[in-house]
Structure formats: C-alpha cells, structure tokens
Design a protein around this motif. Structure first.
Motif, PDB file in Angstrom:
ATOM      1  N   MET A   1       2.921 -16.244 -11.607  1.00 40.67           N
ATOM      2  CA  MET A   1       3.300 -15.821 -10.272  1.00 40.67           C
ATOM      3  C   MET A   1       4.439 -14.815 -10.371  1.00 40.67           C
ATOM      4  SD  MET A   1       4.386 -18.221  -7.106  1.00 40.67           S
ATOM      5  CE  MET A   1       4.771 -17.501  -5.544  1.00 40.67           C
ATOM      6  N   LYS A   2       4.398 -13.805  -9.504  1.00 35.35           N
ATOM      7  CA  LYS A   2       5.465 -12.811  -9.481  1.00 35.35           C
ATOM      8  C   LYS A   2       6.801 -13.461  -9.167  1.00 35.35           C
ATOM      9  CE  LYS A   2       5.180  -8.845  -7.611  1.00 35.35           C
ATOM     10  NZ  LYS A   2       5.092  -7.727  -6.687  1.00 35.35           N
ATOM     11  N   LYS A   3       7.853 -12.933  -9.766  1.00 33.49           N
ATOM     12  CA  LYS A   3       9.196 -13.454  -9.521  1.00 33.49           C
ATOM     13  C   LYS A   3       9.901 -12.699  -8.395  1.00 33.49           C
ATOM     14  CE  LYS A   3      11.847 -14.407 -12.994  1.00 33.49           C
ATOM     15  NZ  LYS A   3      12.603 -14.315 -14.256  1.00 33.49           N
ATOM     16  N   HIS A   4       9.549 -11.445  -8.193  1.00 33.81           N
ATOM     17  CA  HIS A   4      10.259 -10.599  -7.234  1.00 33.81           C
ATOM     18  C   HIS A   4       9.277  -9.718  -6.468  1.00 33.81           C
ATOM     19  CE1 HIS A   4      13.952 -11.645  -9.298  1.00 33.81           C
ATOM     20  NE2 HIS A   4      13.389 -11.312 -10.438  1.00 33.81           N
ATOM     21  N   GLY A   5       9.745  -9.241  -5.332  1.00 35.94           N
ATOM     22  CA  GLY A   5       8.988  -8.243  -4.593  1.00 35.94           C
ATOM     23  C   GLY A   5       7.895  -8.816  -3.708  1.00 35.94           C
ATOM     24  N   ILE A   6       7.022  -7.947  -3.309  1.00 36.97           N
ATOM     25  CA  ILE A   6       5.952  -8.281  -2.374  1.00 36.97           C
ATOM     26  C   ILE A   6       4.941  -9.200  -3.040  1.00 36.97           C
ATOM     27  CG2 ILE A   6       4.007  -7.287  -1.085  1.00 36.97           C
ATOM     28  CD1 ILE A   6       5.847  -4.822  -0.606  1.00 36.97           C
ATOM     29  N   LEU A   7       4.562 -10.268  -2.340  1.00 31.53           N
ATOM     30  CA  LEU A   7       3.603 -11.234  -2.870  1.00 31.53           C
ATOM     31  C   LEU A   7       2.182 -10.979  -2.374  1.00 31.53           C
ATOM     32  CD1 LEU A   7       5.694 -14.509  -2.471  1.00 31.53           C
ATOM     33  CD2 LEU A   7       5.442 -13.067  -4.507  1.00 31.53           C
ATOM     34  N   ARG A   9      -1.279  -9.796  -1.992  1.00 32.56           N
ATOM     35  CA  ARG A   9      -2.158  -9.148  -2.970  1.00 32.56           C
ATOM     36  C   ARG A   9      -2.681  -7.809  -2.483  1.00 32.56           C
ATOM     37  NH1 ARG A   9      -7.874  -9.360  -3.904  1.00 32.56           N
ATOM     38  NH2 ARG A   9      -8.026 -10.796  -2.176  1.00 32.56           N
ATOM     39  N   GLU A  10      -3.176  -7.762  -1.247  1.00 29.52           N
ATOM     40  CA  GLU A  10      -3.741  -6.519  -0.719  1.00 29.52           C
ATOM     41  C   GLU A  10      -2.682  -5.425  -0.620  1.00 29.52           C
ATOM     42  OE1 GLU A  10      -6.312  -9.854   0.274  1.00 29.52           O
ATOM     43  OE2 GLU A  10      -4.214  -9.539   0.737  1.00 29.52           O
ATOM     44  N   LEU A  11      -1.499  -5.805  -0.186  1.00 32.75           N
ATOM     45  CA  LEU A  11      -0.423  -4.826  -0.067  1.00 32.75           C
ATOM     46  C   LEU A  11       0.008  -4.320  -1.444  1.00 32.75           C
ATOM     47  CD1 LEU A  11       1.415  -3.221   1.723  1.00 32.75           C
ATOM     48  CD2 LEU A  11       2.875  -5.223   1.970  1.00 32.75           C
ATOM     49  N   ASN A  12       0.126  -5.210  -2.411  1.00 35.83           N
ATOM     50  CA  ASN A  12       0.451  -4.787  -3.778  1.00 35.83           C
ATOM     51  C   ASN A  12      -0.589  -3.828  -4.331  1.00 35.83           C
ATOM     52  OD1 ASN A  12       2.917  -5.878  -4.844  1.00 35.83           O
ATOM     53  ND2 ASN A  12       2.016  -7.890  -4.618  1.00 35.83           N
ATOM     54  N   THR A  13      -1.851  -4.116  -4.084  1.00 33.47           N
ATOM     55  CA  THR A  13      -2.925  -3.259  -4.574  1.00 33.47           C
ATOM     56  C   THR A  13      -2.815  -1.861  -3.986  1.00 33.47           C
ATOM     57  OG1 THR A  13      -4.388  -5.155  -4.896  1.00 33.47           O
ATOM     58  CG2 THR A  13      -5.438  -2.997  -4.696  1.00 33.47           C
ATOM     59  N   VAL A  14      -2.602  -1.774  -2.691  1.00 34.38           N
ATOM     60  CA  VAL A  14      -2.488  -0.466  -2.039  1.00 34.38           C
ATOM     61  C   VAL A  14      -1.270   0.289  -2.566  1.00 34.38           C
ATOM     62  CG1 VAL A  14      -1.964   0.694   0.151  1.00 34.38           C
ATOM     63  CG2 VAL A  14      -3.787  -0.997   0.039  1.00 34.38           C
ATOM     64  N   LEU A  15      -0.122  -0.371  -2.640  1.00 35.47           N
ATOM     65  CA  LEU A  15       1.085   0.309  -3.096  1.00 35.47           C
ATOM     66  C   LEU A  15       0.932   0.819  -4.523  1.00 35.47           C
ATOM     67  CD1 LEU A  15       3.874  -1.985  -1.579  1.00 35.47           C
ATOM     68  CD2 LEU A  15       3.020   0.193  -0.694  1.00 35.47           C
ATOM     69  N   ALA A  16       0.302   0.027  -5.378  1.00 33.44           N
ATOM     70  CA  ALA A  16       0.121   0.430  -6.765  1.00 33.44           C
ATOM     71  C   ALA A  16      -0.867   1.577  -6.912  1.00 33.44           C
ATOM     72  CB  ALA A  16      -0.342  -0.768  -7.599  1.00 33.44           C
ATOM     73  N   SER A  17      -1.727   1.765  -5.937  1.00 37.91           N
ATOM     74  CA  SER A  17      -2.746   2.816  -6.032  1.00 37.91           C
ATOM     75  C   SER A  17      -2.310   4.146  -5.427  1.00 37.91           C
ATOM     76  CB  SER A  17      -4.038   2.350  -5.353  1.00 37.91           C
ATOM     77  OG  SER A  17      -3.855   2.298  -3.943  1.00 37.91           O
ATOM     78  N   LEU A  18      -1.155   4.182  -4.774  1.00 41.12           N
ATOM     79  CA  LEU A  18      -0.726   5.415  -4.111  1.00 41.12           C
ATOM     80  C   LEU A  18      -0.321   6.480  -5.118  1.00 41.12           C
ATOM     81  CD1 LEU A  18       1.438   4.025  -1.175  1.00 41.12           C
ATOM     82  CD2 LEU A  18      -0.882   4.960  -1.056  1.00 41.12           C
ATOM     83  N   ALA A  57      10.887  -4.382   2.746  1.00 38.34           N
ATOM     84  CA  ALA A  57      10.163  -4.838   1.549  1.00 38.34           C
ATOM     85  C   ALA A  57       9.420  -3.686   0.890  1.00 38.34           C
ATOM     86  CB  ALA A  57       9.192  -5.961   1.916  1.00 38.34           C
ATOM     87  N   ILE A  58       8.806  -2.841   1.682  1.00 37.57           N
ATOM     88  CA  ILE A  58       8.050  -1.705   1.134  1.00 37.57           C
ATOM     89  C   ILE A  58       8.992  -0.667   0.526  1.00 37.57           C
ATOM     90  CG2 ILE A  58       6.569   0.251   1.773  1.00 37.57           C
ATOM     91  CD1 ILE A  58       5.096  -1.766   3.618  1.00 37.57           C
ATOM     92  N   LEU A  59      10.132  -0.444   1.145  1.00 31.39           N
ATOM     93  CA  LEU A  59      11.082   0.524   0.591  1.00 31.39           C
ATOM     94  C   LEU A  59      11.621   0.093  -0.774  1.00 31.39           C
ATOM     95  CD1 LEU A  59      13.094   1.608   3.756  1.00 31.39           C
ATOM     96  CD2 LEU A  59      11.220   2.814   2.602  1.00 31.39           C
ATOM     97  N   LYS A 109      -4.026   5.805   3.563  1.00 34.08           N
ATOM     98  CA  LYS A 109      -4.680   4.909   2.600  1.00 34.08           C
ATOM     99  C   LYS A 109      -4.758   3.492   3.151  1.00 34.08           C
ATOM    100  CE  LYS A 109      -5.271   7.890  -0.700  1.00 34.08           C
ATOM    101  NZ  LYS A 109      -6.581   8.300  -1.186  1.00 34.08           N
ATOM    102  N   ALA A 110      -3.786   3.123   3.996  1.00 33.52           N
ATOM    103  CA  ALA A 110      -3.790   1.790   4.602  1.00 33.52           C
ATOM    104  C   ALA A 110      -2.852   1.780   5.798  1.00 33.52           C
ATOM    105  CB  ALA A 110      -3.355   0.731   3.600  1.00 33.52           C
ATOM    106  N   ILE A 111      -3.133   0.868   6.714  1.00 26.73           N
ATOM    107  CA  ILE A 111      -2.238   0.600   7.839  1.00 26.73           C
ATOM    108  C   ILE A 111      -1.833  -0.861   7.748  1.00 26.73           C
ATOM    109  CG2 ILE A 111      -1.971   0.508  10.343  1.00 26.73           C
ATOM    110  CD1 ILE A 111      -3.969   2.829  10.518  1.00 26.73           C
ATOM    111  N   ILE A 112      -0.524  -1.067   7.701  1.00 24.61           N
ATOM    112  CA  ILE A 112       0.027  -2.413   7.592  1.00 24.61           C
ATOM    113  C   ILE A 112       0.466  -2.825   8.992  1.00 24.61           C
ATOM    114  CG2 ILE A 112       1.832  -3.828   6.539  1.00 24.61           C
ATOM    115  CD1 ILE A 112       1.634  -1.001   4.580  1.00 24.61           C
ATOM    116  N   ARG A 113      -0.216  -3.801   9.561  1.00 29.87           N
ATOM    117  CA  ARG A 113       0.066  -4.261  10.923  1.00 29.87           C
ATOM    118  C   ARG A 113       1.086  -5.390  10.874  1.00 29.87           C
ATOM    119  NH1 ARG A 113      -3.029  -8.015  14.607  1.00 29.87           N
ATOM    120  NH2 ARG A 113      -2.522  -7.333  16.701  1.00 29.87           N
TER     121      ARG A 113
END
Length: 132
Positions: A1-7, A9-18, A57-59, A109-113
């Motif tokens: 399990m991640k220790k820090h940051g956004i947990l 999964r979908e948001l992590n995937t999008v951020l990593a793909s930008l 969190a995103i920043l 690429k995505a909209i975070i609601r």
C-alpha cells in the motif's frame, strides 16, 4: 500500500499518464461532464470532498504550467478565486467565459468531480514538465 499521496487508483493512473500541456479539470459538483471524457467522481455528499482539498492533493503530485478559470469566478466566488490564486500565485492564469471553459473540458484527459457546491469552482490545470 502507498505510504504517501493520493490513494485513488483512477486518479493516480490519470496523473501518471499526463504529458506536457495535457489538461485535467477539477470541478464542482455541478459542472457538466462530457460523455467521452474520463470522469473521476470523488463526490460523496454536497460539500465533500471540498474543491480545495482535492486541489491541494493534486498540486502535491503534479507539475502545473498554467491554469484556466472562468472569468465569472472573480465576481461570483471571490473567496474561492483568492484561495486558488494563493496556491498557484507563480503559475500563469488564463480567464475565459464559463461557457468557453465548459467547451475546453471536452479536450481534458479527465475531469475530477468534487462535492464542492459553490459557483464557478472549476479549474483547468495544464500539465508542465519537471526537469529540475
């Protein structure tokens, strides 16, 4: 399990793909989301999670080159604008009409609601490059 940051999964995937100049949108609970754009719906109840918590969190995760906001935020939600500006004061801001902002979301690429329930609490984040 991640220790820090956004947990999320979908948001992590999008951020990593930008890549450079790609965009994502952080939106209030009322912004219409085009059917063909990835929707990451974090909203739980009205007001939660708040827009600024999601932005913070995103920043922490994303290099931002520029932001686009609706012109209307400056007169209809000045407190939110000031909070966004404080967090991104070194990042160039672009203002467009709310109608134009909604058009621009079609290429995101995505909209975070979020659960945010204040007017014009929407921002387009333009991905930068972290070469430092």
């Amino acid at each position: 399990m991640k220790k820090h940051g956004i947990l999320n999964r979908e948001l992590n995937t999008v951020l990593a793909s930008l890549g450079h100049t790609d965009t994502i949108v952080i939106a209030d609970c009322g912004l219409p989301i085009p059917d063909d754009v990835v929707r990451i719906d974090l909203s739980l109840v009205k007001g939660f999670p708040p827009f600024l918590s999601v932005l913070d969190a995103i920043l922490e995760e994303l290099e931002i080159e520029a932001v686009t906001l609706a012109e209307e935020i400056k007169t209809n939600n000045i407190k939110m604008y000031e909070e966004i500006h404080q967090r991104l004061k070194t990042v160039p801001e672009q203002f467009v009409s709310h109608e134009r902002l909604k058009e621009m979301t079609k290429s995101a690429k995505a909209i975070i609601r979020t659960g945010e329930a204040t007017p014009y609490a929407n921002v387009i984040l333009h991905s930068g490059v972290n070469f430092s």
